[in-house]
Design an enzyme around this catalytic site. Structure first.
Site, PDB file in Angstrom:
ATOM      1  N   GLY A   1       0.780  -1.226   0.000  1.00  0.00           N
ATOM      2  CA  GLY A   1       0.000   0.000   0.000  1.00  0.00           C
ATOM      3  C   GLY A   1       0.810   1.273   0.000  1.00  0.00           C
ATOM      4  O   GLY A   1       0.305   2.343   0.348  1.00  0.00           O
TER       5      GLY A   1
ATOM      6  N   GLU B   1       5.165  -6.034   1.744  1.00  0.00           N
ATOM      7  CA  GLU B   1       4.774  -6.677   0.482  1.00  0.00           C
ATOM      8  C   GLU B   1       4.114  -5.686  -0.470  1.00  0.00           C
ATOM      9  O   GLU B   1       2.937  -5.793  -0.780  1.00  0.00           O
ATOM     10  CB  GLU B   1       3.883  -7.898   0.738  1.00  0.00           C
ATOM     11  CG  GLU B   1       2.762  -7.654   1.723  1.00  0.00           C
ATOM     12  CD  GLU B   1       1.909  -8.879   2.027  1.00  0.00           C
ATOM     13  OE1 GLU B   1       2.426 -10.004   1.952  1.00  0.00           O
ATOM     14  OE2 GLU B   1       0.722  -8.693   2.335  1.00  0.00           O
TER      15      GLU B   1
ATOM     16  N   GLY C   1       3.112  -3.871  -3.973  1.00  0.00           N
ATOM     17  CA  GLY C   1       2.829  -4.271  -5.346  1.00  0.00           C
ATOM     18  C   GLY C   1       2.958  -3.068  -6.261  1.00  0.00           C
ATOM     19  O   GLY C   1       3.934  -2.903  -6.989  1.00  0.00           O
ATOM     20  N   ARG C   2       1.962  -2.176  -6.169  1.00  0.00           N
ATOM     21  CA  ARG C   2       1.882  -1.021  -7.076  1.00  0.00           C
ATOM     22  C   ARG C   2       3.168  -0.201  -7.127  1.00  0.00           C
ATOM     23  O   ARG C   2       3.666   0.117  -8.199  1.00  0.00           O
ATOM     24  CB  ARG C   2       0.714  -0.127  -6.626  1.00  0.00           C
ATOM     25  CG  ARG C   2       0.349   0.951  -7.634  1.00  0.00           C
ATOM     26  CD  ARG C   2      -0.736   1.876  -7.081  1.00  0.00           C
ATOM     27  NE  ARG C   2      -1.956   1.188  -6.705  1.00  0.00           N
ATOM     28  CZ  ARG C   2      -2.962   0.900  -7.535  1.00  0.00           C
ATOM     29  NH1 ARG C   2      -2.892   1.254  -8.799  1.00  0.00           N
ATOM     30  NH2 ARG C   2      -4.024   0.254  -7.097  1.00  0.00           N
TER      31      ARG C   2
ATOM     32  N   CYS D   1     -17.878   0.945 -26.666  1.00  0.00           N
ATOM     33  CA  CYS D   1     -19.163   1.643 -26.763  1.00  0.00           C
ATOM     34  C   CYS D   1     -19.756   1.812 -25.374  1.00  0.00           C
ATOM     35  O   CYS D   1     -20.808   1.255 -25.052  1.00  0.00           O
ATOM     36  CB  CYS D   1     -20.096   0.867 -27.663  1.00  0.00           C
ATOM     37  SG  CYS D   1     -19.387   0.631 -29.288  1.00  0.00           S
TER      38      CYS D   1
ATOM     39  N   TYR E   1      -1.491  -3.113 -11.912  1.00  0.00           N
ATOM     40  CA  TYR E   1      -2.964  -3.113 -11.942  1.00  0.00           C
ATOM     41  C   TYR E   1      -3.456  -2.489 -13.251  1.00  0.00           C
ATOM     42  O   TYR E   1      -4.311  -1.613 -13.247  1.00  0.00           O
ATOM     43  CB  TYR E   1      -3.546  -2.357 -10.745  1.00  0.00           C
ATOM     44  CG  TYR E   1      -3.083  -2.890  -9.401  1.00  0.00           C
ATOM     45  CD1 TYR E   1      -3.625  -4.069  -8.886  1.00  0.00           C
ATOM     46  CD2 TYR E   1      -2.103  -2.244  -8.667  1.00  0.00           C
ATOM     47  CE1 TYR E   1      -3.205  -4.574  -7.661  1.00  0.00           C
ATOM     48  CE2 TYR E   1      -1.675  -2.740  -7.445  1.00  0.00           C
ATOM     49  CZ  TYR E   1      -2.226  -3.899  -6.948  1.00  0.00           C
ATOM     50  OH  TYR E   1      -1.811  -4.391  -5.733  1.00  0.00           O
TER      51      TYR E   1
HETATM   52  C1  LIG Z   1      -2.922  -5.979  -2.775  1.00  0.00           C
HETATM   53  C2  LIG Z   1      -2.142  -6.367  -1.588  1.00  0.00           C
HETATM   54  C3  LIG Z   1      -0.840  -5.903  -1.412  1.00  0.00           C
HETATM   55  C4  LIG Z   1      -0.179  -4.929  -2.356  1.00  0.00           C
HETATM   56  O1  LIG Z   1      -0.796  -3.687  -2.278  1.00  0.00           O
HETATM   57  P1  LIG Z   1      -0.190  -2.449  -3.121  1.00  0.00           P
HETATM   58  O2  LIG Z   1      -1.149  -1.348  -2.858  1.00  0.00           O
HETATM   59  O3  LIG Z   1      -0.186  -2.887  -4.544  1.00  0.00           O
HETATM   60  O4  LIG Z   1       1.168  -2.190  -2.616  1.00  0.00           O
HETATM   61  C5  LIG Z   1      -0.132  -6.368  -0.330  1.00  0.00           C
HETATM   62  N1  LIG Z   1      -0.685  -7.236   0.557  1.00  0.00           N
HETATM   63  C6  LIG Z   1      -1.948  -7.673   0.425  1.00  0.00           C
HETATM   64  C7  LIG Z   1      -2.491  -8.607   1.416  1.00  0.00           C
HETATM   65  C8  LIG Z   1      -2.722  -7.248  -0.639  1.00  0.00           C
HETATM   66  O5  LIG Z   1      -3.984  -7.675  -0.746  1.00  0.00           O
END
Ligand SMILES: *Cc1c(COP(=O)(O)O)cnc(C)c1O
Length: 413
Positions: free
Chosen positions: A222, A258, A260-261, A336, A365
């Site tokens: 996050g 952890e 992601g984005r 459309c 994403y």
């Molecule tokens: C989606 C998710 C993440 C990654 O979140 P980002 O906003 O992409 O960094 C990490 N841990 C869990 C459990 C998630 O569901």
């Protein structure tokens, strides 16, 4: 690139590698970096990240199988609500490093599966906690998940019950390693640290009260990504320094993050062609080849995807070229539906049919959350740009199996 080779996703693997290495370098040793594969699970992306991460977080049986295949030796953590029995069995069989338990039912199911496995199989678990957050630092931040009704994780009372069951020895083959809490997304470094501190304090308090040890705390992902300001990046250095202070105060603790984005968003682009430019009731629209069925991010998040215009001088037709000059343009796709908008009211100097547009920050994403089959347009091409020739150098032993990506730099599929 000729128009009919567009749209295309372009990924800069070298930039991704340096970014991931910089993130890793900013984090103290006792912080383990897992990449949340759901942000972008392309095999090339996972391989590029592999040298800099400690493992991958997967959130389904499908991701588990895919990631295990793409980076076979990489440690995996398996999270996500609604894990089926078959998925849990698969995770045990694959030997995942951590299981993030999201409910009491899931704990029982896992306990039973490990007990059945003939005495060999153990699982290391983190209890995913939906903790209430408090404190002035967090006021005003967009906390989406912590301490609110969600399908994720265990409420405090359920967490207590699961800790008790584990402490009483109900599940002899489950090793409780600690707590997992992914409570919010889009937080800057200072707010992330305030959240991490609260989670760690809570873990310490729980361990003391249940007379157990919780040596590991996963504080989730996050980390903020600002689509309105691509240059504003999450402050990994400040975050790493802050996590270092938390670790100094808790010598036996291992932290895990952890993201992601914030790992992959900046290394992907969606490039396409302007098919048409027109006026509609005072608004200038550009219609591009492709749309939100390839790049759903702006529709999902209700933002304007940052973009750049690449002029193309050639205009092969005898009729006037559609053009917008010194006015804001709304970029729509070919679907459309009025929701197929990639960016609204973007000021441009000049934009013509036939020009190219490159949407930035499309590495997370993006393709994988999009509704590809809606309207049955062709899929984009994928190009993984790569300058790296010395791929084996920085590769730890568990990643040695993967061969170096070859030149020429781009591969389509
Ligand atoms: C989606 C998710 C993440 C990654 O979140 P980002 O906003 O992409 O960094 C990490 N841990 C869990 C459990 C998630 O569901």
């Amino acid at each position: 690139m000729p128009g009919d080779e567009l749209p295309a996703y372009l990924y800069d693997l070298e930039a991704l590698r340096s970014h991931a290495a910089a993130v890793r370098a900013a984090l103290p040793e006792r912080v383990e970096l897992y990449y949340a594969a759901k942000a972008n699970p392309e095999a090339e992306i996972l391989a590029a990240l592999a040298p800099s991460v400690d493992g991958f977080e997967v959130s389904s049986g499908g991701e588990l199988t895919h990631v295990h295949q793409a980076v076979p030796e990489a440690p995996l953590a398996f999270g996500g609500p609604g894990k089926t029995r078959a998925e849990l069995a698969k995770a045990l069989e694959t030997g995942v490093e951590r299981l993030h338990v999201e409910s009491e039912h899931e704990l029982h199911m896992l306990g039973e599966l490990t007990a059945r496995a003939g005495g060999h199989r153990e699982a290391a678990v983190l209890l995913r906690a939906n903790l209430p957050l408090s404190g002035r630092e967090l006021e005003g931040s967009a906390l989406a998940m912590g301490g609110r009704p969600t399908p994720f994780g265990l409420d405090p009372a359920q967490l207590e019950r699961c800790l008790r069951l584990l402490a009483e020895g109900h599940f002899p083959r489950l090793r409780l390693r600690g707590i997992h809490a992914h409570l919010a997304s889009g937080l800057d470094a200072a707010t992330q640290l305030a959240v991490a501190e609260q989670i760690v304090d809570r873990a310490v308090e729980l361990a003391r009260r249940h007379r157990t040890v919780l040596p590991e705390v996963n504080v989730g992902g996050g980390m903020a990504v600002d689509y309105a300001d691509p240059a504003a990046r999450f402050d990994w250095a400040a975050y790493g320094a802050g996590l270092g202070r938390i670790l100094d105060a808790h010598p036996g603790l291992t932290l895990r993050v952890e993201p992601g984005r914030a790992m992959t968003a900046y290394s992907g682009w969606y490039a396409t062609e302007v098919l048409d430019v027109k006026h509609s009731y005072g608004v200038r629209f550009a219609v591009v080849r492709g749309g939100t069925h390839h790049l759903r991010t702006p529709a999902a998040r209700q933002h304007d995807q940052p973009l750049a215009v690449l002029p193309v001088e050639d205009w092969p037709h005898p009729w006037p070229r559609p053009v917008a000059e010194s006015e804001p343009v709304t970029f729509a796709g070919q679907l459309c539906t009025p929701k197929d908008v990639l960016a609204r009211q973007v000021p441009v100097d000049r934009l013509r049919a036939g020009d190219r547009v490159v949407f930035a920050m499309a590495g997370a994403y993006a393709w994988n959350i999009s509704h590809h089959d809606f309207l049955m347009h062709p899929r984009p091409a994928f190009h993984f740009l790569d300058d790296q020739v010395r791929a084996s150098e920085s590769r730890p032993a568990w990643k040695a199996g993967r061969s170096a990506p070859a030149r020429p730099a781009s591969t389509a599929r």
